[in-house]
Design an enzyme around this catalytic site. Structure first.
Site, short mmCIF file in Angstrom:
data_model
loop_
_atom_site.label_atom_id
_atom_site.label_comp_id
_atom_site.label_asym_id
_atom_site.label_seq_id
_atom_site.Cartn_x
_atom_site.Cartn_y
_atom_site.Cartn_z
N THR A 227 -9.29 10.61 -0.80
CA THR A 227 -9.39 9.62 -1.89
C THR A 227 -10.81 9.06 -2.00
OG1 THR A 227 -7.06 9.03 -1.70
CG2 THR A 227 -8.52 7.40 -2.71
N LYS B 101 -3.79 2.06 11.45
CA LYS B 101 -4.82 1.74 10.46
C LYS B 101 -4.23 1.05 9.24
CE LYS B 101 -6.45 6.03 10.32
NZ LYS B 101 -5.95 6.79 11.46
N LYS B 102 -3.10 1.55 8.75
CA LYS B 102 -2.50 0.96 7.56
C LYS B 102 -2.03 -0.47 7.82
CE LYS B 102 -2.81 3.85 4.15
NZ LYS B 102 -3.50 3.46 2.89
N ASP C 170 0.85 -1.19 0.00
CA ASP C 170 0.00 0.00 0.00
C ASP C 170 0.89 1.24 0.00
OD1 ASP C 170 -2.26 1.60 0.04
OD2 ASP C 170 -2.97 0.91 1.99
N LYS C 171 0.23 2.39 -0.12
CA LYS C 171 0.87 3.71 -0.08
C LYS C 171 0.02 4.60 0.79
CE LYS C 171 -0.12 7.90 -2.15
NZ LYS C 171 -1.47 8.50 -2.28
N HIS C 172 0.67 5.53 1.49
CA HIS C 172 -0.06 6.52 2.27
C HIS C 172 0.52 7.89 2.01
CE1 HIS C 172 -2.36 8.38 5.48
NE2 HIS C 172 -1.26 9.00 5.83
N SER C 173 -0.35 8.87 1.81
CA SER C 173 0.06 10.27 1.65
C SER C 173 -0.39 11.05 2.87
CB SER C 173 -0.56 10.87 0.39
OG SER C 173 -0.41 12.28 0.38
N ARG D 244 -7.81 13.91 20.57
CA ARG D 244 -6.75 14.81 20.10
C ARG D 244 -7.32 16.02 19.39
NH1 ARG D 244 -3.83 11.44 16.14
NH2 ARG D 244 -2.62 13.32 15.75
N SER E 54 -1.28 6.86 14.74
CA SER E 54 -2.61 6.91 14.14
C SER E 54 -2.57 6.43 12.69
CB SER E 54 -3.14 8.34 14.19
OG SER E 54 -4.41 8.43 13.58
#
Length: 431
Positions: free
Chosen positions: A118, A185-186, A78-81, A166, A181
């Site tokens: 997204t 999740k990822k 996967d990828k996260h931005s 938070r 955080s």
């Protein structure tokens, strides 16, 4: 052990991994109150966590809910931005990675603040369903090898508790808590490899280079410590990534790029760079350059477009979306040029994103309904000479009043002067 003892230990600079595990479990079970969660978050913000405690907190938050396990004939990636304006890379990268031998169960989010989401982009496609069951997600991995979905309520419930606290206790900026955080999740998706796109510049959540570098290093070291092969690229967000900003408009630009009709060079460049990184981590490419070539091949051949169309159809969208996307995507009733004269020196990118939100393309309140039609297209690039024939952008609005307000906001976000020195899109690599 109890919540007070854990908070005291963090406050006094002597946290333990055992304490992090206990606190995450207490968040999920309800043994920790909101007041205690807020005190913990403030203590972490002020004192910080050593790496072993940050890894322990991340793992425990991941394990507070469902964690997917896969038995697939290829690596799960996967990828996260960290978020930006005009950033639709996920829509390009997921199908391209699937064409290169990876499996991509991409758990994504909605717009946050000035940054686009997204899931909001994909919901501009008629019928596209982001909420799928675990059984259906597993079927999608076998059918199309990629899916872009929302997180279920059973993913990292400890993070949901802590994130909400938070947000109302001025502790969102903690690098340690941002790291836990994002990754809880990822990593709950059962990933073997992850690439991170950490933004820097005026449109980034953390705009300074030092902040971006610190976050990238924290994310990479923690993810690797939690057992997921991870690297990061720090990338430019001092201008919108693409030429559009707004949900349906960005999907249209993605399709122009996937189909080769009118590809956006910056979208292709970053997709290839991120894809090359993750293919190396997953053992599918010998180095990043070779991986980038594999991604470029999937884009240029049209195979990634075909895979994207398959994913859209399997998740409820039109079966002919790739060939008729211009007809399927919703269009705003008011489209007007945004006037500008002179050389564009740069953008306040955050202000561009906020202008999209105020048009209705994002949320000012959590329950706001997003208008997928609105936003900006043909956004001018730094160095462009503007004139009546070359406006700053085209605004797409629901009504004339919205268009007028957006024109004023975009003009205020533009800087004019000498042509700037172009900043590289990919600025640093963190491994």
């Amino acid at each position: 052990m109890d919540a007070r003892a854990v908070i005291e230990a963090v406050r006094d600079g002597r946290p333990t991994a055992e304490g992090m595990r206990w606190f995450a479990a207490g968040l999920a079970s309800g043994a920790v109150t909101d007041a205690q969660a807020g005190a913990f978050a403030m203590a972490v913000l002020l004192k910080g966590l050593p790496e072993d405690c940050r890894v322990a907190l991340t793992r425990a938050m991941r394990d507070s809910g469902d964690v997917l396990r896969w038995d697939l004939p290829g690596p799960v990636v996967d990828k996260h931005s960290t978020g930006g304006v005009g950033d639709s890379i996920s829509l390009l990268l997921a199908p391209a990675l699937a064409c290169c031998g990876a499996y991509v169960p991409m758990v994504s989010g909605r717009g946050l603040g000035h940054t686009g989401g997204t899931l909001d982009k994909l919901e501009a496609i008629p019928g596209y369903m982001v909420d799928v069951s675990e059984v259906r997600l597993r079927a999608l991995m076998h059918e199309s090898r990629c899916a872009i979905v929302s997180a279920s309520s059973r993913i990292a419930p400890a993070d949901k508790r802590l994130y909400a606290v938070r947000d109302v206790t001025s502790t969102v900026e903690s690098i340690d808590l941002i790291t836990a955080s994002i990754l809880s999740k990822k990593l709950a998706a059962g990933l073997e490899a992850l690439v991170l796109d950490v933004k820097v510049g005026s449109g980034a959540f953390l705009p300074s280079a030092d902040q971006a570098r610190g976050l990238a290093q924290s994310l990479v070291s923690t993810a690797n410590g939690a057992g997921c092969k991870t690297s990061a690229l720090i990338t430019d967000m001092d201008r919108p990534l693409a030429l559009t900003a707004g949900n349906a408009l960005e999907v249209g630009e993605v399709m122009d790029t996937l189909t080769g009709i009118n590809p956006t060079a910056r979208l292709v460049e970053l997709t290839c760079a991120l894809g090359g990184e993750v293919l190396v981590l997953a053992g599918l490419a010998r180095n990043a350059e070779a991986g980038a070539r594999m991604i470029r091949g999937a884009l240029d051949s049209g195979e990634a477009a075909e895979r994207f169309g398959q994913m859209v159809a399997l998740q409820g969208g039109p079966r002919d979306f790739v060939t008729r996307y211009a007809e399927h995507l919703p269009k705003a009733p008011v489209i007007r040029p945004v006037p500008g004269v002179g050389v564009l020196a740069g953008w306040n990118t955050r202000a561009v994103g906020e202008a999209v939100v105020h048009l209705g393309g994002g949320r000012l309140k959590g329950d706001d309904v997003v208008d997928p039609r609105v936003g900006f297209s043909e956004i001018a690039e730094p160095g462009d000479t503007l004139s009546p024939d070359r406006p700053l952008a085209m605004v797409h609005a629901a009504d004339e009043a919205g268009a007028e307000a957006a024109i004023a906001a975009l003009q205020a976000a533009a800087r004019f002067g000498a042509a700037p020195v172009a900043a590289p899109l990919v600025q640093e690599h963190v491994a």
